[in-house]
Design a protein around this motif. Structure first.
Motif, PDB file in Angstrom:
ATOM      1  N   UNK A 137      -2.033  13.048   5.103  1.00 22.15           N
ATOM      2  CA  UNK A 137      -2.050  13.009   3.639  1.00 22.15           C
ATOM      3  C   UNK A 137      -1.149  11.902   3.104  1.00 22.15           C
ATOM      4  N   UNK A 138       0.031  11.750   3.680  1.00 23.53           N
ATOM      5  CA  UNK A 138       0.945  10.695   3.236  1.00 23.53           C
ATOM      6  C   UNK A 138       0.364   9.313   3.522  1.00 23.53           C
ATOM      7  N   UNK A 139      -0.265   9.164   4.679  1.00 24.83           N
ATOM      8  CA  UNK A 139      -0.867   7.881   5.035  1.00 24.83           C
ATOM      9  C   UNK A 139      -1.982   7.515   4.059  1.00 24.83           C
ATOM     10  N   UNK A 140      -2.843   8.465   3.761  1.00 23.34           N
ATOM     11  CA  UNK A 140      -3.948   8.170   2.847  1.00 23.34           C
ATOM     12  C   UNK A 140      -3.444   7.876   1.442  1.00 23.34           C
ATOM     13  N   UNK A 141      -2.360   8.541   1.030  1.00 21.16           N
ATOM     14  CA  UNK A 141      -1.780   8.248  -0.275  1.00 21.16           C
ATOM     15  C   UNK A 141      -1.225   6.829  -0.301  1.00 21.16           C
ATOM     16  N   UNK A 142      -0.642   6.387   0.811  1.00 21.22           N
ATOM     17  CA  UNK A 142      -0.129   5.023   0.921  1.00 21.22           C
ATOM     18  C   UNK A 142      -1.283   4.015   0.810  1.00 21.22           C
ATOM     19  N   UNK A 143      -2.399   4.351   1.451  1.00 23.65           N
ATOM     20  CA  UNK A 143      -3.570   3.481   1.347  1.00 23.65           C
ATOM     21  C   UNK A 143      -4.001   3.334  -0.108  1.00 23.65           C
ATOM     22  N   UNK A 144      -4.110   4.468  -0.818  1.00 24.41           N
ATOM     23  CA  UNK A 144      -4.571   4.457  -2.205  1.00 24.41           C
ATOM     24  C   UNK A 144      -3.618   3.653  -3.084  1.00 24.41           C
ATOM     25  N   UNK A 145      -2.332   3.832  -2.886  1.00 23.03           N
ATOM     26  CA  UNK A 145      -1.346   3.102  -3.683  1.00 23.03           C
ATOM     27  C   UNK A 145      -1.452   1.603  -3.476  1.00 23.03           C
ATOM     28  N   UNK A 146      -2.040   1.202  -2.362  1.00 24.11           N
ATOM     29  CA  UNK A 146      -2.207  -0.216  -2.067  1.00 24.11           C
ATOM     30  C   UNK A 146      -3.656  -0.679  -2.218  1.00 24.11           C
TER      31      UNK A 146
END
Length: 440
Positions: free
Chosen positions: A395-404
């Motif tokens: 979940x944290x990884x995918x949120x990082x993707x979205x933020x970028x």
């Protein structure tokens, strides 16, 4: 001024009101009780000029966040040639809703015929109907078609490696059709052959459905499936992603009796989930069990080529009580979209696009594994989609993707992500996604 559809003039309105005997439009609702009529003012903005309307929608559109898409699971971010929307609006195509009157629907009938021809060429099957609503309902229709052809055989098997969304729709159809739908378990990401054979041996199986590539992106080996299913008097149904079978074995080459799926991968934008278009093809012996419409080519009384609906006695509007299905309408506009796309791309273009998808997916997979944070969930051949295990918080990884600015795959388990790559994804975009993995 030229209108695609003519609006009613004041003279038109007066003539109609005079005919029905009312003085104004409110008179049409005179019999309704006052308490059910809307008494307030409509909350509508003031009238705007064309420029103001365009500015408004640009402002609304700017609120959307556009992400670079590395997700699939049945819907893929493929390239759409810009000429398609322009060709779709030509008057010979933008015609009436349903093509029952052949003499005024030649444009519609023509492109449906071409759509059918292209679907048979892609799948290798003998017969195609007009477009279905989408891939999930086409799959459900194939299940019903197999049961109708199997007469007293009322069981239908579907592999667990078929898209879960499709299986859920099939369960709904099966419930109301009285069909016994059973799921064949998956083993290491592919259909469990032993489990399938055991269910076949129990008898009463009208058909079996698998997917190519399957939900996990794996290219399964279905060698021997058709023989095993046919030995038990069942039909073999393959659900395929059309863009991929431009380079993979066709359903016909794998012994399928029915080929179904979604054609969204042939240039239709993702557009928030639809509309898309399904397809259905089959062997010639099953033509009278096939739902929907079939368009044929003939000659008129002047010897000129013409297109007509054929085998109409099989349609629900004539033999409703004996119909396999009551589906009648179709995603005709989207079928035209796919037809134009295939015409523009051609055989070589479709192949090259598929090869780019394959190469991009394998490059992304290699780069992710090289980070030391990922490993392949299934050690099986895949096409443009694959599942990897992640050693951190998904979940944290995918949120990082979205933020970028990246839609980084779909979470399919607590520690697993499924990535998809299309011909639109560049090496720079892939490298950027990978570079975000190790950032904390």
């Amino acid at each position: 001024m030229i209108f695609k559809y003519f609006p009613h003039t004041q003279a038109d309105l007066k003539a109609m009101m005079d005919k029905v005997g009312v003085k104004d439009l409110d008179g049409l609702y005179a019999e309704l009780p006052q308490e059910v009529k809307f008494q307030g003012d409509y909350d509508l903005p003031e009238a705007m000029s064309e420029v103001e309307v365009r500015q408004l929608f640009e402002q609304l559109g700017a609120q959307n966040k556009t992400l670079t898409c590395f997700a699939g699971a049945g819907v893929y971010d493929h390239y759409t040639p810009s000429i398609i929307p322009n060709l779709l609006s030509r008057s010979e195509f933008l015609t009436s809703y349903t093509p029952y009157q052949a003499e005024i629907s030649q444009g519609t009938l023509h492109y449906i015929f071409e759509f059918q021809s292209m679907m048979t060429e892609l799948t290798g099957m003998e017969i195609s109907n007009a477009s279905m609503y989408d891939g999930t309902t086409a799959s459900a229709e194939a299940m019903m078609m197999a049961v109708a052809a199997g007469k007293k055989q009322n069981r239908f098997l579907v592999s667990e490696t078929v898209d879960p969304k499709t299986i859920e729709v099939m369960k709904t159809y099966a419930h109301f059709q009285g069909i016994d739908l059973e799921v064949i378990p998956q083993k290491d990401g592919v259909t469990d052959r032993e489990a399938m054979q055991q269910k076949l041996d129990e008898g009463g199986v009208a058909g079996v459905m698998v997917q190519m590539p399957n939900y996990f992106g794996i290219v399964e080996d279905y060698d021997g499936f058709a023989d095993a299913i046919h030995a038990k008097k069942g039909l073999f149904v393959i659900n395929s992603i059309l863009a991929d079978i431009a380079v993979l074995k066709t359903p016909a080459e794998q012994g399928a009796d029915i080929a179904v799926g979604d054609a969204q991968s042939l240039g239709i934008p993702m557009q928030f989930g639809g509309p898309y278009v399904g397809y259905m093809c089959c062997t010639e012996k099953l033509i009278r069990k096939m739902p929907g419409r079939i368009v044929g080519k003939t000659l008129d009384n002047h010897g000129q080529r013409a297109f007509v609906l054929t085998l109409q006695a099989r349609e629900q509007h004539i033999r409703r009580q004996k119909a396999t299905s009551n589906i009648c309408s179709n995603q005709s506009l989207m079928a035209l979209w796919v037809t134009v796309y295939c015409s523009l791309m051609g055989r070589q273009g479709l192949k090259e696009a598929a090869e780019l998808c394959y190469a991009g997916a394998h490059y992304l997979c290699e780069q992710l594994v090289a980070t030391g944070h990922f490993s392949l969930a299934y050690d099986k051949p895949f096409f443009n989609e694959f599942v990897v295990r992640y050693d951190g918080d998904v979940d944290q990884l995918q949120q990082r993707f979205v933020e970028n600015g990246i839609f980084g795959g779909i979470k399919v388990a607590d520690d697993q992500i499924m990535f998809a790559v299309t011909e639109k994804r560049t090496k720079e975009e892939i490298d950027r996604l990978v570079s975000l993995v190790s950032i904390k």
